[in-house]
Every structure is written in C-alpha cells, then in structure tokens.
Design a protein around this motif. Structure first.
Motif, PDB file in Angstrom:
ATOM      1  N   UNK B 163     -12.345   3.129  -0.583  1.00 20.84           N
ATOM      2  CA  UNK B 163     -11.269   3.339   0.387  1.00 20.84           C
ATOM      3  C   UNK B 163     -10.818   2.040   1.031  1.00 20.84           C
ATOM      4  N   UNK B 164     -11.782   1.209   1.389  1.00 16.02           N
ATOM      5  CA  UNK B 164     -11.469  -0.068   2.037  1.00 16.02           C
ATOM      6  C   UNK B 164     -10.730  -0.992   1.062  1.00 16.02           C
ATOM      7  N   UNK B 165     -11.200  -1.025  -0.184  1.00 10.78           N
ATOM      8  CA  UNK B 165     -10.588  -1.892  -1.191  1.00 10.78           C
ATOM      9  C   UNK B 165      -9.151  -1.464  -1.487  1.00 10.78           C
ATOM     10  N   UNK B 166      -8.850  -0.181  -1.266  1.00  8.49           N
ATOM     11  CA  UNK B 166      -7.499   0.338  -1.452  1.00  8.49           C
ATOM     12  C   UNK B 166      -6.552  -0.173  -0.364  1.00  8.49           C
ATOM     13  N   UNK B 167      -7.097  -0.301   0.854  1.00 11.65           N
ATOM     14  CA  UNK B 167      -6.277  -0.687   2.004  1.00 11.65           C
ATOM     15  C   UNK B 167      -6.012  -2.189   2.068  1.00 11.65           C
ATOM     16  N   UNK B 168      -6.985  -3.005   1.638  1.00 10.79           N
ATOM     17  CA  UNK B 168      -6.948  -4.445   1.918  1.00 10.79           C
ATOM     18  C   UNK B 168      -5.780  -5.212   1.285  1.00 10.79           C
ATOM     19  N   UNK B 169      -5.414  -4.943   0.003  1.00 13.27           N
ATOM     20  CA  UNK B 169      -4.347  -5.745  -0.615  1.00 13.27           C
ATOM     21  C   UNK B 169      -3.032  -5.721   0.172  1.00 13.27           C
ATOM     22  N   UNK B 170      -2.679  -4.557   0.749  1.00 11.17           N
ATOM     23  CA  UNK B 170      -1.453  -4.467   1.550  1.00 11.17           C
ATOM     24  C   UNK B 170      -1.505  -5.378   2.769  1.00 11.17           C
ATOM     25  N   UNK B 171      -2.712  -5.708   3.215  1.00 11.45           N
ATOM     26  CA  UNK B 171      -2.871  -6.547   4.409  1.00 11.45           C
ATOM     27  C   UNK B 171      -3.043  -8.013   4.042  1.00 11.45           C
ATOM     28  N   UNK B 172      -2.999  -8.339   2.716  1.00 10.56           N
ATOM     29  CA  UNK B 172      -3.083  -9.749   2.305  1.00 10.56           C
ATOM     30  C   UNK B 172      -4.449 -10.190   1.816  1.00 10.56           C
ATOM     31  N   UNK B 173      -5.351  -9.228   1.638  1.00 10.04           N
ATOM     32  CA  UNK B 173      -6.692  -9.567   1.151  1.00 10.04           C
ATOM     33  C   UNK B 173      -6.864  -8.976  -0.246  1.00 10.04           C
ATOM     34  N   UNK B 174      -7.103  -9.845  -1.237  1.00  8.00           N
ATOM     35  CA  UNK B 174      -7.294  -9.372  -2.606  1.00  8.00           C
ATOM     36  C   UNK B 174      -8.733  -8.884  -2.784  1.00  8.00           C
ATOM     37  N   UNK B 175      -8.944  -7.957  -3.725  1.00 10.49           N
ATOM     38  CA  UNK B 175     -10.291  -7.423  -3.969  1.00 10.49           C
ATOM     39  C   UNK B 175     -10.605  -7.461  -5.460  1.00 10.49           C
ATOM     40  N   UNK B 176     -11.915  -7.549  -5.739  1.00 10.25           N
ATOM     41  CA  UNK B 176     -12.383  -7.492  -7.128  1.00 10.25           C
ATOM     42  C   UNK B 176     -13.811  -6.959  -7.138  1.00 10.25           C
ATOM     43  N   UNK B 177     -14.171  -6.018  -7.996  1.00 12.02           N
ATOM     44  CA  UNK B 177     -13.263  -5.272  -8.867  1.00 12.02           C
ATOM     45  C   UNK B 177     -12.499  -4.222  -8.067  1.00 12.02           C
ATOM     46  N   UNK B 178     -11.437  -3.720  -8.659  1.00 17.17           N
ATOM     47  CA  UNK B 178     -10.588  -2.747  -7.974  1.00 17.17           C
ATOM     48  C   UNK B 178     -10.402  -1.554  -8.887  1.00 17.17           C
ATOM     49  N   UNK B 191      -6.639 -18.748   1.852  1.00 16.96           N
ATOM     50  CA  UNK B 191      -6.953 -19.597   3.005  1.00 16.96           C
ATOM     51  C   UNK B 191      -8.057 -20.554   2.561  1.00 16.96           C
ATOM     52  N   UNK B 192      -8.017 -21.794   3.033  1.00 20.50           N
ATOM     53  CA  UNK B 192      -9.053 -22.761   2.700  1.00 20.50           C
ATOM     54  C   UNK B 192     -10.407 -22.324   3.247  1.00 20.50           C
ATOM     55  N   UNK B 243     -10.360  -2.446   7.883  1.00 23.36           N
ATOM     56  CA  UNK B 243      -9.358  -3.220   7.145  1.00 23.36           C
ATOM     57  C   UNK B 243      -8.543  -4.087   8.109  1.00 23.36           C
ATOM     58  N   UNK B 244      -8.134  -3.502   9.231  1.00 23.41           N
ATOM     59  CA  UNK B 244      -7.321  -4.238  10.205  1.00 23.41           C
ATOM     60  C   UNK B 244      -8.120  -5.398  10.806  1.00 23.41           C
ATOM     61  N   UNK B 245      -9.399  -5.138  11.088  1.00 20.94           N
ATOM     62  CA  UNK B 245     -10.250  -6.176  11.681  1.00 20.94           C
ATOM     63  C   UNK B 245     -10.428  -7.340  10.705  1.00 20.94           C
ATOM     64  N   UNK B 246     -10.702  -7.029   9.437  1.00 21.90           N
ATOM     65  CA  UNK B 246     -10.874  -8.089   8.434  1.00 21.90           C
ATOM     66  C   UNK B 246      -9.605  -8.936   8.342  1.00 21.90           C
ATOM     67  N   UNK B 247      -8.456  -8.277   8.285  1.00 21.32           N
ATOM     68  CA  UNK B 247      -7.196  -9.016   8.167  1.00 21.32           C
ATOM     69  C   UNK B 247      -6.990  -9.887   9.395  1.00 21.32           C
ATOM     70  N   UNK B 248      -7.256  -9.340  10.571  1.00 19.51           N
ATOM     71  CA  UNK B 248      -7.041 -10.084  11.817  1.00 19.51           C
ATOM     72  C   UNK B 248      -7.940 -11.325  11.847  1.00 19.51           C
ATOM     73  N   UNK B 249      -9.223 -11.138  11.544  1.00 20.46           N
ATOM     74  CA  UNK B 249     -10.177 -12.251  11.660  1.00 20.46           C
ATOM     75  C   UNK B 249      -9.943 -13.295  10.563  1.00 20.46           C
ATOM     76  N   UNK B 250      -9.722 -12.843   9.338  1.00 20.18           N
ATOM     77  CA  UNK B 250      -9.698 -13.788   8.215  1.00 20.18           C
ATOM     78  C   UNK B 250      -8.336 -14.472   8.037  1.00 20.18           C
ATOM     79  N   UNK B 251      -7.254 -13.777   8.468  1.00 17.44           N
ATOM     80  CA  UNK B 251      -5.920 -14.280   8.120  1.00 17.44           C
ATOM     81  C   UNK B 251      -5.139 -14.854   9.293  1.00 17.44           C
ATOM     82  N   UNK B 252      -5.638 -14.686  10.514  1.00 16.90           N
ATOM     83  CA  UNK B 252      -4.863 -15.228  11.650  1.00 16.90           C
ATOM     84  C   UNK B 252      -5.724 -16.144  12.510  1.00 16.90           C
TER      85      UNK B 252
END
Lengths: 253, 253
Positions: B163-178, B191-192, B243-252
């Motif tokens: 479920x989480x891996x389904x949500x993340x790509x829309x927020x800018x986080x790629x996943x593998x495997x999917x 991000x570096x 998903x929102x927390x990961x995007x917030x912490x990792x991408x901003x």
C-alpha cells in the motif's frame, strides 16, 4: 576445534593434577608459537602456582620470545592467593582470556585482552569463524554487574573456602588442595557415587538447594568426589553451619 | 570466512539485482556440494522468486541430487508473497537457516533446520568453531516472543508495504520492487545523499524517530536510495500519514 580447523599442534607442559612448571617449559623443544597457562588449573582441583613461580615462568617465556597466554576463566578468583592485583597478574602475560559466566556469574561470554594489533587480529578471526553476534548486550550487562558486585568479594569467597576446608576433615570430608587456592576446591567422601548422589538429590528436592555439582567415583574404591564453590549464596551460612550441613547431607542417610 | 577456513569454492548463480534461476543452475558445471538460495535476496531489494519458480528450482536440485539450503534470514517475511505456509516453503529445501533478530525482532541468533543427521553435524561444527555459548537464553526468549507476536503480523506488514509503495511515486519517491515482495523495499529520491541524510537526521533529532537506515548514492547521479522496512511501529501511522511524512522529510528543506 583448533587442531582440526587450523592444524594446531599441542605439546603438554603437564597432565593430570600437576601444574605446568618453568622446568617443563625449559625442556620442551622449540620453536613454540605460544604458551598457554590455565589459571587456576581446574582439572587439577583449581590449583595455582605461587606468584614467584608464575613470574619466573613468564620471565622464561619472555627469554624464549614466545608469547604467553593466560586462560584466566577464573582469574578473578585467583588474585587473592597470588597476592597481586589483577592488572599485575595479567601484566605477566601477552594476552589474557577471562570468562563472564563463572566467578562474575554473568550469562555467558568472555573477553580477550592484549596488545591492540593482536586483539585486532582476534576480532578478525572471531568474525571469520562466525562468532560475531548482532548484539551481545545481555552478556555485557550481566558481566558488568559481576565486575561491580562479584570481583570485590573474591577475597571473602577465598577466605571462606579456606575456613571451610579447615573444618571439613574433622567431620569426615577430605579436601584438595588444602588449603584451597581459590574459592573452589575438591571435596571427597568415603561413600559410593550413587549413594552420595541420591543423598544430594533428596536434600535438593526437600530444600530446593543444590549443594554441589554431580559427584564422580574417585581413584580410591568406595570414595567419590565433587567440587565445592563458594559464592554469594554460600555466605548465607556461617562456615560451621555449611560444614555441618555438608557432613549431614553427604555422610548420613 | 568459509573460503579461508574450509577452502570452500563458490560459484554465483546470479550477481547484483538478479534472482538466481533454474536456468542458471542448469548451466553451472557440476559437481556441486550444495546450492544456497537467499530468500528474499536482500542486495537486490528484497526480491523473491514466485512459488512456481522456487519449486521448479528445488526440483532441479533434487534431480541433480545436490542439497538445497535456504538462507531464510527473512523467511517469515517472505511467506505472504510466496502464498504458501512456512512449513511448505521450508519443505522445498534440505536445510533452512532463519534469523531471530530481523523480522522476529529478537536480540540476536539464528536456527538451522534440517534432517537429524545433518543438524547433528552442524552442532558439532558449531562446537568446533567456538559458537556454543554457555547459555543462549536471552536470545531464545526474545526469539520466542517474535514467533508468537511478529510472525502472525507478517501478512499485515506486507500488505502495508504494498500500500505504501503504491502511494509514494505520486509524491516523488520511487520504489523498487513495485510491488514490494516482502515488508521491506527500496525507496529512491532525486536528492543528493548528504542532503537527504541531513534531512533525516534533523527529523530524528527533533522527533526521536529514525525513518530509514542510512542513505547511499544511486547509480543515477543526484539520486539516493535507502530501504524502508514495515514493522509494528510503522502501523502507528496510516499509509497516507506515512507516505506524507516520508515525502515531507526526504524531499523538503
């Protein structure tokens, strides 16, 4: 283990109830990769060399330029008899092993002390042989408790062992060595092994107290022996009480 | 370890992010002493074969009369994707290793299961290599807790990961495997590595919560990756919150 895995070859400085001596080492044809001393020598009744014997043995190793390793599983228990501090004793050796689960009463585990480069190599071999655990916290915690609470009591345990070994022969229980070198010594009774084991178990069932480890037949027919180790639980009895109890349980039906 | 100690020689069925296949095994020149499969293949992003691939691989081992060993450090986590019970999965192999300190969240330790005579030999080698501890009680106790409390939750952890891996790509986080094969999968961000690590640590300091293990540079310049593992603590968040927390912490910033 080491013979099969690493092709180690062992020469014995002594066998049975004899302590390794400087003379035995002098006679061994070299070259030796290392010399190992077990302090105390458990299978000989927890025997220790004197401090003078030990330091003269160490001096010969230094002269021969062969590293000296102490198997000091009960090194904490040995300091009172040797009459020197732990750092001084360990200072005689190049490397020393100590156990966490004997005198320290930890759960399990051990440590090896030595020069940084040697310990780095030991650490590498521990990894190679699969001995590196994800965490050793339970063992470390229980060993630290032992260092704090048990080590300072070692002289008291040794004194108690000497006092108890003094009382036992009059009650019909032989002791070896006399006086004991550590907090542990052998006790021997003129009773068959099955009989003494059954007396021990009857007492254990009734009182929920195990006085000694299992007994074994002695060389002398009709005699049996076991080990008696003084620890913190032993101190709940006076020496007279402990001696009387041992005699009552082991020698009477 | 095994190479140096026992002179083992290894042939690789696959390298990098590829799963070992029946075809790769068929091509390997024999004779082989044993075949080892890691389930899931962690360095490939916790990849699993399908049940059909796995059972066909096992059948080829049986045909070739070469023993099959599962490195099942995360075997508990693999059962939901394979869609078969643990006993059925382990039944495909001759011997299976399981870890106590990953999915079971025990302190450390592992177990090897197999035929009695093989396990007797394993036990002997454990002794020879110095791996027999005076007690393993803390490890056994924490592993038993894991068997009771964690194993029944593995399907829930896997569902959450999917479920989480389904949500993340829309927020800018790629996943593998999917979709993820187990409760753990790789997450990747454009991000570096230093920047993403510094964001993660700032959050950890403020919230006393570590979201992922350390990040590493990806093959694609400017991208970094880490692993995300779903465990009982993850369930305190809804999938949307996580998903929102990961995007917030990792991408901003």
């Amino acid at each position: 283990g080491p013979r099969l895995l690493h092709g180690f070859r062992f020469e014995h400085l002594s066998t049975g109830a004899e302590l390794p001596t400087r003379e035995a080492l002098a006679k061994l044809p070299g070259p030796l990769a290392a010399v190992l001393l077990e302090l105390p020598l458990r299978d000989a009744g927890y025997l220790l060399p004197t401090w003078d014997e030990l330091s003269s043995f160490a001096a010969l190793c230094q002269e021969k330029e062969v590293p000296l390793h102490f198997d000091g599983a009960r090194l904490w228990e040995s300091a009172p008899y040797l009459g020197h501090g732990l750092a001084e004793i360990a200072g005689l050796a190049d490397t020393a092993y100590v156990s966490f689960y004997k005198g320290l009463r930890g759960l399990a585990g051990a440590a090896v002390a030595g020069p940084e480069d040697v310990v780095a190599e030991v650490r590498q071999w521990r990894q190679r042989m699969g001995g590196t655990l994800f965490t050793m916290q339970p063992y470390a915690v229980s060993a630290l408790r032992g260092l704090r609470e048990e080590v300072p009591r070692m002289a008291k345990y040794h004194d108690y062992a000497v006092g108890l070994a003094e009382r036992l022969p009059d009650l019909g229980i032989a002791v070896f060595p006399d006086p004991p070198h550590t907090n542990a010594f052998r006790i021997l009774v003129p009773v068959g092994t099955e009989v003494v084991m059954s007396r021990l178990l009857t007492f254990a069932e009734a009182e929920k107290t195990v006085l000694t480890p299992p007994w074994r037949p002695a060389d002398v027919p009709g005699w049996s022996w076991s080990e008696f180790t003084v620890g913190s639980a032993t101190l709940d009895w006076t020496i007279d009480e402990a001696a009387a109890l041992l005699a009552k349980v082991l020698l009477t039906d």
